[in-house]
Structures are given as structure tokens and as C-alpha cells.
Design a protein around this motif. Structure first.
Motif: not given
Length: 298
Positions: A10-12, A21-27, A35-51
Motif C-alpha cells: 500500500l505504501t508503494f 511523501v505528503t500526498g501519500a500520507a494524506e492518501r 509515512m516516511s518510516r514506511r517508505l524507509a522500510n520499503l526501501r530497505e526491504t527491496l534494496g532500492d531507493p524506489l523514489f
């Protein structure tokens, strides 16, 4: 066995749709730090900055673009599985729908459609954006929920529904010499400068082809990307515009415009709504399509 955090999907999806991050947090109804913590976890999980930052927006990396269709399909399947066991309650739905459409459609029906939506689903937001290149990418990637406008080549995978067929008419300001004529001839039509409507900047269209058949040529002085801009410019100049009749009729109470029948026959415009198969069975999306159809036909 550690089960993966499915909230990261869902974060992705939210980051891909919003680009910030602001728009995604609102959504997702989260705080920006959460939301920033979730994005950091997502980046760590996939090993890529993603955005990554590009100007003021975060844009997806190649890996993010590669994963986007798979993530969208997984989320849609999950919604369908859960939705099949639930009765649709529009009063509790919180969604933001993005409609890519002609500016004339936005001017003519956006307010009416939003009021209709608000009466049934008060927590649903409509977001209109202008059309660009006619391709399926925005629908496939979830950046647009519906593509509304003159039917174009969006590809065989896209569902399409006709909304209505409209004819094109000549439009001038109320003080224009042609506004005082009972009938406009082809010679009258080419005696004054024109403005053309084209998202691609083209100066020629079906009208020019018909005029050439009788040995006439118009002078296109100005090209604009949308019908709304064309009507506004025609209302304050001697330029002639060729506009779908419905768009002009909506603007008559607001702009000093006169309509005349074109002296040559041009193809009608078929207006339709298009969507990607991934949302075809989504109950809320199906309801949205019904509202668009009923609103545009009334």
C-alpha cells in the motif's frame, strides 16, 4: 517464517500515485513521519531507493516502474477478494479518483459530476488532469482511473464505453461579422483567421480536408491545446473556432459567443470513457463509471 508486511504494498502504491511523501500520507490517512518510516522500510526491504527527487516531486526508479504493474494487480485482486464478501457502502468509501480528460469536459461537467458524487459518497474526491499523449501507460500504472474524451487509439487491452456523439460547430464572438449572418458559406468561413485546437500543435484537421475538396483554404493564426481556451480566445477576438456543440452550449451563459453551422460536413466526435482491465471489476470504480455515463448523457 517471517511473513512480509503487506502494508508496504500500500505504501508503494500510494507513493507511485502521489509522487510525494505528503500526498501519500494524506492518501493513507497517516502522519508524514509515519509515512516516511514506511517508505524507509520499503526501501530497505527491496534494496532500492524506489523514489528519487526530481525537482519538487519524487519519481520512480527503474525497479519501481518494473514492479508497479505487479503491485497494482496484487492490490486489485485483494480488493476484489474482500469486496466480494462485502456490500458496497458508498458512505464509508475514501478514495481519490483521477480523471484524465478534455478541458471542455472539465468545464461542462466537472462540477455537476462532483456534486453527484458527493451526494452518494461524501468522502470521494475527484481529481481532474489534462490529457497528454494518448497512451495506456497512465491507466495501466494507476496514475489515471478514467480517460474521458474523444475516442482515440488507447490499445486493445483497454475497456471503452461510448458516452455520446457530438457534432462540431463554428464559434465566434457576438460582435463578429459572421454572428450576424443567417447562413455562413464556405467562402465566408475562410475570409477570417482561425484558431485550431490540437494537443499536438497541429494546424490541420478534418475541416481543412473538406475545404480543400472545394478549392479553399483557411488561415490558422493560433493553435491551442484545449477547447476551453479556444472558446475564451474566440470570445475576445475575430478568430473563428470549431468546437463540439455541447461545450459551446455550456459556455453560452458565461461567454459572449455565437454558434453557426459549418458549411462543410465534418466527422462527428465520439466521446467515451476508457479504463484499464485491472479495475474493471472494482465495485467503486464501476459505480464511478456509471456516474460519469449518467452525468454526461443528461
Amino acid at each position: 517464517m517471517n511473513f512480509p508486511d503487506l502494508n508496504l504494498l500500500l505504501t508503494f502504491d500510494a507513493m507511485l500515485r502521489e509522487g510525494s511523501v505528503t500526498g501519500a500520507a494524506e492518501r493513507m490517512n497517516l502522519s508524514i513521519p509515519a509515512m516516511s518510516r514506511r517508505l524507509a522500510n520499503l526501501r530497505e526491504t527491496l534494496g532500492d531507493p524506489l523514489f528519487v527527487l526530481a525537482g519538487r516531486r519524487l519519481v520512480p526508479t527503474p525497479l519501481a516502474l518494473e514492479l508497479a504493474p505487479q503491485v497494482h494487480n496484487l492490490l486489485e485482486e485483494a480488493r476484489n477478494v474482500l469486496g466480494n464478501k462485502q456490500v458496497l457502502n458508498l458512505g464509508t468509501i475514501k478514495r481519490v479518483f483521477t480523471l484524465r480528460t478534455e478541458d471542455g469536459f472539465t468545464g461542462a461537467w466537472a462540477l455537476r459530476l462532483s456534486q453527484r458524487i458527493a451526494e452518494q459518497a461524501p468522502h470521494v474526491t475527484l481529481r481532474f488532469m489534462s490529457q497528454g499523449n494518448e497512451d495506456v501507460a497512465a491507466l495501466r500504472d494507476g496514475l489515471s482511473d478514467l480517460d474521458i474524451g474523444i475516442a482515440g487509439p488507447l490499445g486493445p487491452e483497454v475497456y471503452k464505453q461510448r458516452l455520446y456523439i457530438d457534432s462540431f460547430v463554428g464559434v465566434v464572438n457576438n460582435q463578429h461579422p459572421l454572428a450576424r449572418q443567417a447562413k455562413v458559406s464556405a467562402e465566408d468561413l475562410v475570409a477570417y483567421p482561425h484558431l485550431s485546437v490540437s494537443r499536438r500543435g497541429r494546424t490541420r484537421g478534418p475541416l481543412d480536408l473538406e475545404l480543400e475538396k472545394i478549392g479553399l483554404q483557411r488561415k490558422v493564426q493560433l493553435v491551442v491545446p484545449g477547447f476551453q481556451a479556444a472558446m475564451q480566445l474566440a470570445s475576445t477576438s475575430e478568430l473563428i473556432a470549431v468546437i463540439p456543440r455541447r461545450f459551446v452550449e455550456w459556455s453560452l451563459p458565461l461567454l459572449p459567443l455565437s454558434i453557426f453551422t459549418l458549411p462543410v460536413v465534418t466527422p462527428s466526435g465520439e466521446f467515451s470513457q476508457a479504463w484499464h482491465p485491472r479495475v474493471n471489476n472494482d465495485q467503486v470504480h464501476r459505480w464511478l463509471r456509471q456516474q460519469v455515463q449518467e452525468c454526461s448523457s443528461s
